[in-house]
Design a protein around this motif. Structure first.
Motif, mmCIF file in Angstrom:
data_model
loop_
_atom_site.group_PDB
_atom_site.id
_atom_site.type_symbol
_atom_site.label_atom_id
_atom_site.label_comp_id
_atom_site.label_asym_id
_atom_site.label_seq_id
_atom_site.Cartn_x
_atom_site.Cartn_y
_atom_site.Cartn_z
ATOM 1 N N GLY A 50 -81.290 -66.156 -75.056
ATOM 2 C CA GLY A 50 -82.484 -65.380 -74.743
ATOM 3 C C GLY A 50 -82.507 -64.898 -73.320
ATOM 4 O O GLY A 50 -83.406 -64.158 -72.933
ATOM 5 N N GLY A 51 -81.519 -65.355 -72.511
ATOM 6 C CA GLY A 51 -81.400 -64.857 -71.154
ATOM 7 C C GLY A 51 -82.433 -65.390 -70.191
ATOM 8 O O GLY A 51 -82.635 -64.828 -69.119
ATOM 9 N N SER A 52 -83.102 -66.498 -70.534
ATOM 10 C CA SER A 52 -84.144 -66.961 -69.636
ATOM 11 C C SER A 52 -84.081 -68.441 -69.308
ATOM 12 O O SER A 52 -84.793 -68.900 -68.441
ATOM 13 C CB SER A 52 -85.523 -66.650 -70.224
ATOM 14 O OG SER A 52 -85.676 -67.291 -71.471
ATOM 15 N N ASN A 53 -83.239 -69.203 -69.992
ATOM 16 C CA ASN A 53 -83.155 -70.629 -69.734
ATOM 17 C C ASN A 53 -82.151 -70.899 -68.635
ATOM 18 O O ASN A 53 -80.948 -70.835 -68.848
ATOM 19 C CB ASN A 53 -82.774 -71.382 -71.015
ATOM 20 C CG ASN A 53 -82.771 -72.884 -70.828
ATOM 21 O OD1 ASN A 53 -82.899 -73.387 -69.713
ATOM 22 N ND2 ASN A 53 -82.628 -73.611 -71.918
ATOM 23 N N TYR A 54 -82.640 -71.177 -67.445
ATOM 24 C CA TYR A 54 -81.777 -71.456 -66.309
ATOM 25 C C TYR A 54 -81.809 -72.940 -65.969
ATOM 26 O O TYR A 54 -81.917 -73.305 -64.792
ATOM 27 C CB TYR A 54 -82.232 -70.644 -65.101
ATOM 28 C CG TYR A 54 -81.819 -69.189 -65.105
ATOM 29 C CD1 TYR A 54 -82.589 -68.250 -65.775
ATOM 30 C CD2 TYR A 54 -80.682 -68.763 -64.449
ATOM 31 C CE1 TYR A 54 -82.222 -66.916 -65.778
ATOM 32 C CE2 TYR A 54 -80.310 -67.430 -64.443
ATOM 33 C CZ TYR A 54 -81.081 -66.513 -65.116
ATOM 34 O OH TYR A 54 -80.713 -65.197 -65.111
ATOM 35 N N LYS A 55 -81.682 -73.794 -66.969
ATOM 36 C CA LYS A 55 -81.718 -75.215 -66.666
ATOM 37 C C LYS A 55 -80.621 -75.557 -65.662
ATOM 38 O O LYS A 55 -79.483 -75.125 -65.788
ATOM 39 C CB LYS A 55 -81.591 -76.063 -67.918
ATOM 40 C CG LYS A 55 -80.294 -75.910 -68.673
ATOM 41 C CD LYS A 55 -80.341 -76.772 -69.937
ATOM 42 C CE LYS A 55 -79.092 -76.566 -70.771
ATOM 43 N NZ LYS A 55 -79.161 -77.346 -72.044
ATOM 44 N N LEU A 56 -81.002 -76.321 -64.657
ATOM 45 C CA LEU A 56 -80.126 -76.582 -63.531
ATOM 46 C C LEU A 56 -79.412 -77.921 -63.668
ATOM 47 O O LEU A 56 -80.007 -78.914 -64.082
ATOM 48 C CB LEU A 56 -80.934 -76.579 -62.232
ATOM 49 C CG LEU A 56 -81.534 -75.228 -61.820
ATOM 50 C CD1 LEU A 56 -82.558 -75.415 -60.716
ATOM 51 C CD2 LEU A 56 -80.441 -74.283 -61.375
ATOM 52 N N TYR B 291 -74.707 -69.134 -61.890
ATOM 53 C CA TYR B 291 -75.763 -69.032 -60.872
ATOM 54 C C TYR B 291 -75.746 -70.320 -60.086
ATOM 55 O O TYR B 291 -75.742 -71.418 -60.674
ATOM 56 C CB TYR B 291 -77.123 -68.805 -61.561
ATOM 57 C CG TYR B 291 -78.311 -68.781 -60.637
ATOM 58 C CD1 TYR B 291 -79.277 -69.787 -60.703
ATOM 59 C CD2 TYR B 291 -78.496 -67.759 -59.716
ATOM 60 C CE1 TYR B 291 -80.373 -69.776 -59.867
ATOM 61 C CE2 TYR B 291 -79.585 -67.742 -58.873
ATOM 62 C CZ TYR B 291 -80.528 -68.751 -58.956
ATOM 63 O OH TYR B 291 -81.617 -68.734 -58.133
ATOM 64 N N TYR C 50 -81.138 -76.031 -52.980
ATOM 65 C CA TYR C 50 -82.526 -76.409 -52.809
ATOM 66 C C TYR C 50 -82.658 -77.348 -51.612
ATOM 67 O O TYR C 50 -81.771 -78.159 -51.324
ATOM 68 C CB TYR C 50 -83.059 -77.102 -54.072
ATOM 69 C CG TYR C 50 -83.461 -76.143 -55.167
ATOM 70 C CD1 TYR C 50 -82.507 -75.585 -56.013
ATOM 71 C CD2 TYR C 50 -84.787 -75.775 -55.329
ATOM 72 C CE1 TYR C 50 -82.874 -74.694 -57.005
ATOM 73 C CE2 TYR C 50 -85.166 -74.882 -56.323
ATOM 74 C CZ TYR C 50 -84.199 -74.347 -57.160
ATOM 75 O OH TYR C 50 -84.567 -73.468 -58.147
ATOM 76 N N PRO D 246 -88.368 -79.974 -54.590
ATOM 77 C CA PRO D 246 -87.328 -79.102 -54.041
ATOM 78 C C PRO D 246 -87.828 -77.663 -53.950
ATOM 79 O O PRO D 246 -88.610 -77.209 -54.790
ATOM 80 C CB PRO D 246 -86.200 -79.223 -55.060
ATOM 81 C CG PRO D 246 -86.486 -80.465 -55.829
ATOM 82 C CD PRO D 246 -87.971 -80.599 -55.851
ATOM 83 N N LEU E 85 -86.349 -73.617 -53.357
ATOM 84 C CA LEU E 85 -85.150 -72.770 -53.314
ATOM 85 C C LEU E 85 -84.911 -72.268 -51.900
ATOM 86 O O LEU E 85 -85.808 -71.728 -51.252
ATOM 87 C CB LEU E 85 -85.319 -71.593 -54.274
ATOM 88 C CG LEU E 85 -84.150 -70.612 -54.314
ATOM 89 C CD1 LEU E 85 -82.890 -71.277 -54.852
ATOM 90 C CD2 LEU E 85 -84.508 -69.394 -55.147
ATOM 91 N N PHE F 68 -77.735 -80.448 -61.122
ATOM 92 C CA PHE F 68 -77.795 -80.671 -59.683
ATOM 93 C C PHE F 68 -76.678 -81.586 -59.202
ATOM 94 O O PHE F 68 -76.233 -82.495 -59.923
ATOM 95 C CB PHE F 68 -79.125 -81.344 -59.310
ATOM 96 C CG PHE F 68 -80.314 -80.428 -59.291
ATOM 97 C CD1 PHE F 68 -81.054 -80.213 -60.445
ATOM 98 C CD2 PHE F 68 -80.709 -79.804 -58.118
ATOM 99 C CE1 PHE F 68 -82.164 -79.377 -60.426
ATOM 100 C CE2 PHE F 68 -81.817 -78.973 -58.090
ATOM 101 C CZ PHE F 68 -82.544 -78.759 -59.241
ATOM 102 N N GLY F 69 -76.251 -81.365 -57.955
ATOM 103 C CA GLY F 69 -75.485 -82.375 -57.257
ATOM 104 C C GLY F 69 -76.419 -83.503 -56.862
ATOM 105 O O GLY F 69 -77.631 -83.403 -57.023
ATOM 106 N N ARG G 63 -74.373 -65.677 -56.915
ATOM 107 C CA ARG G 63 -73.707 -65.500 -58.213
ATOM 108 C C ARG G 63 -72.203 -65.398 -57.967
ATOM 109 O O ARG G 63 -71.781 -65.013 -56.871
ATOM 110 C CB ARG G 63 -74.244 -64.270 -58.925
ATOM 111 C CG ARG G 63 -75.700 -64.410 -59.316
ATOM 112 C CD ARG G 63 -76.117 -63.399 -60.355
ATOM 113 N NE ARG G 63 -77.525 -63.529 -60.702
ATOM 114 C CZ ARG G 63 -77.988 -64.363 -61.614
ATOM 115 N NH1 ARG G 63 -77.159 -65.153 -62.251
ATOM 116 N NH2 ARG G 63 -79.275 -64.402 -61.884
ATOM 117 N N PHE H 69 -79.784 -80.048 -52.009
ATOM 118 C CA PHE H 69 -79.151 -80.162 -53.318
ATOM 119 C C PHE H 69 -78.459 -78.851 -53.672
ATOM 120 O O PHE H 69 -79.078 -77.788 -53.593
ATOM 121 C CB PHE H 69 -80.174 -80.459 -54.414
ATOM 122 C CG PHE H 69 -80.839 -81.794 -54.308
ATOM 123 C CD1 PHE H 69 -82.041 -81.943 -53.633
ATOM 124 C CD2 PHE H 69 -80.266 -82.906 -54.903
ATOM 125 C CE1 PHE H 69 -82.665 -83.172 -53.542
ATOM 126 C CE2 PHE H 69 -80.879 -84.146 -54.818
ATOM 127 C CZ PHE H 69 -82.074 -84.269 -54.130
#
Lengths: 116, 114
Positions: free
Chosen positions: A98-104, A32, A36, A44, A46, A106-107, A51, A89
């Motif tokens: 768990g399909g929910s942790n979208y820790k990013l 993903y 931002y 920031p 979105l 960043f550049g 994808r 960014f």
């Protein structure tokens, strides 16, 4: 180890021009890729995201181009306006357990200035 | 509706003191993230909370950093024995259940350690 490399650090564009910001990533597990936009004193926000199963996504004046084989993606801002002046960014994430942790990840950001 | 609220907006402290930073996520949002934004380092993930699951603490830089989320809503990030290198903007983000990949950020707390 910087997993998402962003360039350029700063960019000056004339009103009406095209702004292009590039990012490259290393982790092939990333699935993903959001961009931002951040104005001074604000968090920031979105702007647009993609994808890896598509090569391009367009929303208004903003387009993401994605090259999976090269592990690169870029943001194009068409008809750039002074109000677009902000820090941009790129980021990437792997969907966690768990399909929910979208820790990013960043550049380091690109400071865009659009001159009137 | 109201966005993610962080307090204080600015915090100045002396080296060695403890600080607490607060985040009120958007009502109904289930996941909460903390990030740190510092000059030269960009935005770095610190910690993630989701419901009653164990938090993902993999981004915390040292054991001086800790965070909790009470009642699945408000979160507090605590930095003990602050150091000058802790000076940064600490950002909180929350996500709705129906769009887990969209993070809504607060304006952050700017921490200055003298």
């Amino acid at each position: 180890q910087q997993q998402v490399k962003q360039s350029p650090q700063s960019l000056i564009v004339q009103k009406g021009g095209i702004s292009i910001i590039n990012c490259a990533y290393e982790n092939t597990a990333f699935d993903y890729f959001p961009w931002y936009q951040q104005f001074p004193g604000k968090g920031p926000a979105l702007l647009i995201a993609i994808r890896p199963d598509v090569s391009e996504k367009k929303e208004g004046r903003f387009t993401i181009s994605f090259n999976k084989s090269a592990k690169q993606f870029s943001l194009h801002i068409m008809d750039s306006q002074p109000g677009d002046s902000a820090t941009y960014f790129c980021a990437a994430s792997v969907r966690g357990s768990g399909g929910s942790n979208y820790k990013l990840t960043f550049g380091k950001g690109t400071l865009l200035t659009v001159n009137p | 509706g109201a966005g993610v609220s962080q307090s204080p907006s600015n915090k100045v402290t002396e080296k060695g003191k403890d600080v607490e930073l607060r985040c009120d996520p958007i009502s109904g949002h289930t996941a909460l993230y903390w990030y740190r934004q510092s000059l030269g380092q960009g935005l770095e993930f610190l910690i993630y909370f989701q419901g009653n699951s164990a938090p993902d603490k993999s981004g915390l830089p040292s054991d001086r950093f800790s965070a909790e989320r009470t009642g699945g809503s408000v979160s507090t990030l605590t930095i003990q024995r602050t150091q000058q290198e802790d000076s940064a903007v600490y950002l909180c983000a929350s996500t709705p259940q129906v769009a887990k990949n969209i993070q809504y950020f607060g304006a952050g707390t700017r921490l200055s350690v003298l």
